[in-house]
Write a protein that holds these residues in place. Sequence first.
Motif, PDB file in Angstrom:
ATOM      1  N   GLU A   1     -21.269  25.040 -57.245  1.00 37.12           N
ATOM      2  CA  GLU A   1     -21.022  24.587 -58.615  1.00 37.12           C
ATOM      3  C   GLU A   1     -20.894  23.071 -58.648  1.00 37.12           C
ATOM      4  O   GLU A   1     -20.200  22.483 -57.805  1.00 37.12           O
ATOM      5  CB  GLU A   1     -19.726  25.213 -59.133  1.00 37.12           C
ATOM      6  CG  GLU A   1     -19.318  24.788 -60.521  1.00 37.12           C
ATOM      7  CD  GLU A   1     -17.946  25.321 -60.921  1.00 37.12           C
ATOM      8  OE1 GLU A   1     -17.627  25.281 -62.126  1.00 37.12           O
ATOM      9  OE2 GLU A   1     -17.186  25.754 -60.041  1.00 37.12           O
ATOM     10  N   PHE A   2     -21.546  22.465 -59.608  1.00 34.86           N
ATOM     11  CA  PHE A   2     -21.409  21.026 -59.833  1.00 34.86           C
ATOM     12  C   PHE A   2     -20.005  20.715 -60.339  1.00 34.86           C
ATOM     13  O   PHE A   2     -19.479  21.432 -61.206  1.00 34.86           O
ATOM     14  CB  PHE A   2     -22.446  20.573 -60.847  1.00 34.86           C
ATOM     15  CG  PHE A   2     -22.268  19.165 -61.340  1.00 34.86           C
ATOM     16  CD1 PHE A   2     -21.723  18.925 -62.585  1.00 34.86           C
ATOM     17  CD2 PHE A   2     -22.639  18.098 -60.544  1.00 34.86           C
ATOM     18  CE1 PHE A   2     -21.563  17.628 -63.042  1.00 34.86           C
ATOM     19  CE2 PHE A   2     -22.477  16.805 -60.980  1.00 34.86           C
ATOM     20  CZ  PHE A   2     -21.936  16.561 -62.233  1.00 34.86           C
TER      21      PHE A   2
ATOM     22  N   ARG B   1     -26.502  13.045 -61.501  1.00 35.79           N
ATOM     23  CA  ARG B   1     -27.232  14.279 -61.760  1.00 35.79           C
ATOM     24  C   ARG B   1     -26.426  15.513 -61.380  1.00 35.79           C
ATOM     25  O   ARG B   1     -25.625  15.498 -60.438  1.00 35.79           O
ATOM     26  CB  ARG B   1     -28.562  14.266 -61.004  1.00 35.79           C
ATOM     27  CG  ARG B   1     -29.463  13.146 -61.515  1.00 35.79           C
ATOM     28  CD  ARG B   1     -30.887  13.304 -61.067  1.00 35.79           C
ATOM     29  NE  ARG B   1     -31.106  12.873 -59.703  1.00 35.79           N
ATOM     30  CZ  ARG B   1     -32.301  12.794 -59.144  1.00 35.79           C
ATOM     31  NH1 ARG B   1     -33.366  13.150 -59.816  1.00 35.79           N
ATOM     32  NH2 ARG B   1     -32.420  12.384 -57.907  1.00 35.79           N
ATOM     33  N   ARG B   2     -26.659  16.608 -62.095  1.00 37.27           N
ATOM     34  CA  ARG B   2     -25.932  17.862 -61.911  1.00 37.27           C
ATOM     35  C   ARG B   2     -26.612  18.816 -60.928  1.00 37.27           C
ATOM     36  O   ARG B   2     -25.957  19.711 -60.403  1.00 37.27           O
ATOM     37  CB  ARG B   2     -25.791  18.574 -63.260  1.00 37.27           C
ATOM     38  CG  ARG B   2     -25.020  17.788 -64.301  1.00 37.27           C
ATOM     39  CD  ARG B   2     -25.003  18.496 -65.645  1.00 37.27           C
ATOM     40  NE  ARG B   2     -24.337  17.697 -66.655  1.00 37.27           N
ATOM     41  CZ  ARG B   2     -23.047  17.746 -66.914  1.00 37.27           C
ATOM     42  NH1 ARG B   2     -22.283  18.594 -66.242  1.00 37.27           N
ATOM     43  NH2 ARG B   2     -22.513  16.982 -67.839  1.00 37.27           N
ATOM     44  N   ASP B   3     -27.876  18.636 -60.729  1.00 34.67           N
ATOM     45  CA  ASP B   3     -28.650  19.571 -59.925  1.00 34.67           C
ATOM     46  C   ASP B   3     -28.472  19.277 -58.435  1.00 34.67           C
ATOM     47  O   ASP B   3     -28.836  18.180 -57.972  1.00 34.67           O
ATOM     48  CB  ASP B   3     -30.122  19.468 -60.302  1.00 34.67           C
ATOM     49  CG  ASP B   3     -30.966  20.553 -59.671  1.00 34.67           C
ATOM     50  OD1 ASP B   3     -32.111  20.744 -60.127  1.00 34.67           O
ATOM     51  OD2 ASP B   3     -30.497  21.212 -58.730  1.00 34.67           O
TER      52      ASP B   3
ATOM     53  N   GLY C   1     -18.823  16.915 -60.447  1.00 36.62           N
ATOM     54  CA  GLY C   1     -18.961  15.631 -61.106  1.00 36.62           C
ATOM     55  C   GLY C   1     -19.839  14.697 -60.301  1.00 36.62           C
ATOM     56  O   GLY C   1     -20.152  14.977 -59.145  1.00 36.62           O
TER      57      GLY C   1
ATOM     58  N   ILE D   1     -20.245  11.760 -64.889  1.00 36.22           N
ATOM     59  CA  ILE D   1     -20.384  13.013 -65.629  1.00 36.22           C
ATOM     60  C   ILE D   1     -19.551  14.068 -64.924  1.00 36.22           C
ATOM     61  O   ILE D   1     -19.324  13.985 -63.705  1.00 36.22           O
ATOM     62  CB  ILE D   1     -21.851  13.472 -65.755  1.00 36.22           C
ATOM     63  CG1 ILE D   1     -22.506  13.620 -64.368  1.00 36.22           C
ATOM     64  CG2 ILE D   1     -22.644  12.520 -66.634  1.00 36.22           C
ATOM     65  CD1 ILE D   1     -23.900  14.220 -64.416  1.00 36.22           C
ATOM     66  N   TYR D   2     -19.124  15.074 -65.686  1.00 32.09           N
ATOM     67  CA  TYR D   2     -18.263  16.116 -65.138  1.00 32.09           C
ATOM     68  C   TYR D   2     -18.673  17.484 -65.673  1.00 32.09           C
ATOM     69  O   TYR D   2     -19.211  17.602 -66.785  1.00 32.09           O
ATOM     70  CB  TYR D   2     -16.801  15.869 -65.525  1.00 32.09           C
ATOM     71  CG  TYR D   2     -16.235  14.585 -64.973  1.00 32.09           C
ATOM     72  CD1 TYR D   2     -16.261  13.412 -65.725  1.00 32.09           C
ATOM     73  CD2 TYR D   2     -15.683  14.543 -63.698  1.00 32.09           C
ATOM     74  CE1 TYR D   2     -15.750  12.224 -65.216  1.00 32.09           C
ATOM     75  CE2 TYR D   2     -15.168  13.363 -63.183  1.00 32.09           C
ATOM     76  CZ  TYR D   2     -15.208  12.210 -63.943  1.00 32.09           C
ATOM     77  OH  TYR D   2     -14.715  11.029 -63.428  1.00 32.09           O
ATOM     78  N   ALA D   3     -18.360  18.499 -64.905  1.00 26.85           N
ATOM     79  CA  ALA D   3     -18.473  19.858 -65.396  1.00 26.85           C
ATOM     80  C   ALA D   3     -17.400  20.087 -66.456  1.00 26.85           C
ATOM     81  O   ALA D   3     -16.301  19.509 -66.376  1.00 26.85           O
ATOM     82  CB  ALA D   3     -18.295  20.847 -64.247  1.00 26.85           C
TER      83      ALA D   3
ATOM     84  N   PHE E   1     -19.501  18.735 -55.387  1.00 26.71           N
ATOM     85  CA  PHE E   1     -19.808  20.124 -55.676  1.00 26.71           C
ATOM     86  C   PHE E   1     -18.732  20.984 -55.023  1.00 26.71           C
ATOM     87  O   PHE E   1     -17.992  20.507 -54.154  1.00 26.71           O
ATOM     88  CB  PHE E   1     -21.190  20.501 -55.125  1.00 26.71           C
ATOM     89  CG  PHE E   1     -22.319  19.795 -55.804  1.00 26.71           C
ATOM     90  CD1 PHE E   1     -22.652  18.484 -55.482  1.00 26.71           C
ATOM     91  CD2 PHE E   1     -23.070  20.436 -56.778  1.00 26.71           C
ATOM     92  CE1 PHE E   1     -23.690  17.816 -56.115  1.00 26.71           C
ATOM     93  CE2 PHE E   1     -24.119  19.784 -57.420  1.00 26.71           C
ATOM     94  CZ  PHE E   1     -24.424  18.479 -57.090  1.00 26.71           C
TER      95      PHE E   1
ATOM     96  N   GLY F   1     -22.203  12.682 -55.766  1.00 23.84           N
ATOM     97  CA  GLY F   1     -21.760  13.850 -56.508  1.00 23.84           C
ATOM     98  C   GLY F   1     -20.743  14.646 -55.720  1.00 23.84           C
ATOM     99  O   GLY F   1     -20.645  14.526 -54.491  1.00 23.84           O
TER     100      GLY F   1
ATOM    101  N   LYS G   1     -13.366  18.651 -66.706  1.00 23.84           N
ATOM    102  CA  LYS G   1     -13.283  17.453 -67.553  1.00 23.84           C
ATOM    103  C   LYS G   1     -11.863  17.266 -68.060  1.00 23.84           C
ATOM    104  O   LYS G   1     -11.220  18.211 -68.534  1.00 23.84           O
ATOM    105  CB  LYS G   1     -14.267  17.598 -68.717  1.00 23.84           C
ATOM    106  CG  LYS G   1     -14.608  16.296 -69.412  1.00 23.84           C
ATOM    107  CD  LYS G   1     -15.694  16.516 -70.454  1.00 23.84           C
ATOM    108  CE  LYS G   1     -16.989  16.945 -69.821  1.00 23.84           C
ATOM    109  NZ  LYS G   1     -18.081  17.094 -70.827  1.00 23.84           N
TER     110      LYS G   1
END
Length: 125
Positions: free
Chosen positions: A46-47, A106-108, A49, A59-61, A37, A35, A65
């Motif tokens: 902040e996340f 994952r975003r967390d 991607g 996945i992306y914020a 951040f 990931g 995006k």
Amino acid sequence: QVQLVDSGGGLVQPGGSLRLSCAASGRTSSRYAMGWFRRAPGKEREFVGAITWGGVSTIYADSVKGRFTISRDNAKNTVYLQMNSLKPEDTAVYYCAADQSWHLPRRDFRAYEYWGQGTQVTVST
């Protein structure tokens, strides 16, 4: 243990591009999702991607995006963050991180076990 080294940050004008790299060493035989951040001054982490180990899923914020792209080269143990159309609000320290749940992006931030030292990105005229 996995060691991550972020690089590629710098000063760029609005609308410009940068490519960040994250090189892994140590226990690289294990599989990790990766990931990205960021943390801007005075703001929470902040996340940005994430990408699975095989690179199949990303996945992306919403804020990045369509402008940012994550990729990886497992043969080189390196993950990349290509950042295009940069805006002043993208200014932050960027960190890569490794998650042992290699099949699930994952975003967390709490899901990530290993972190790079960060690289500064400044978007300004």
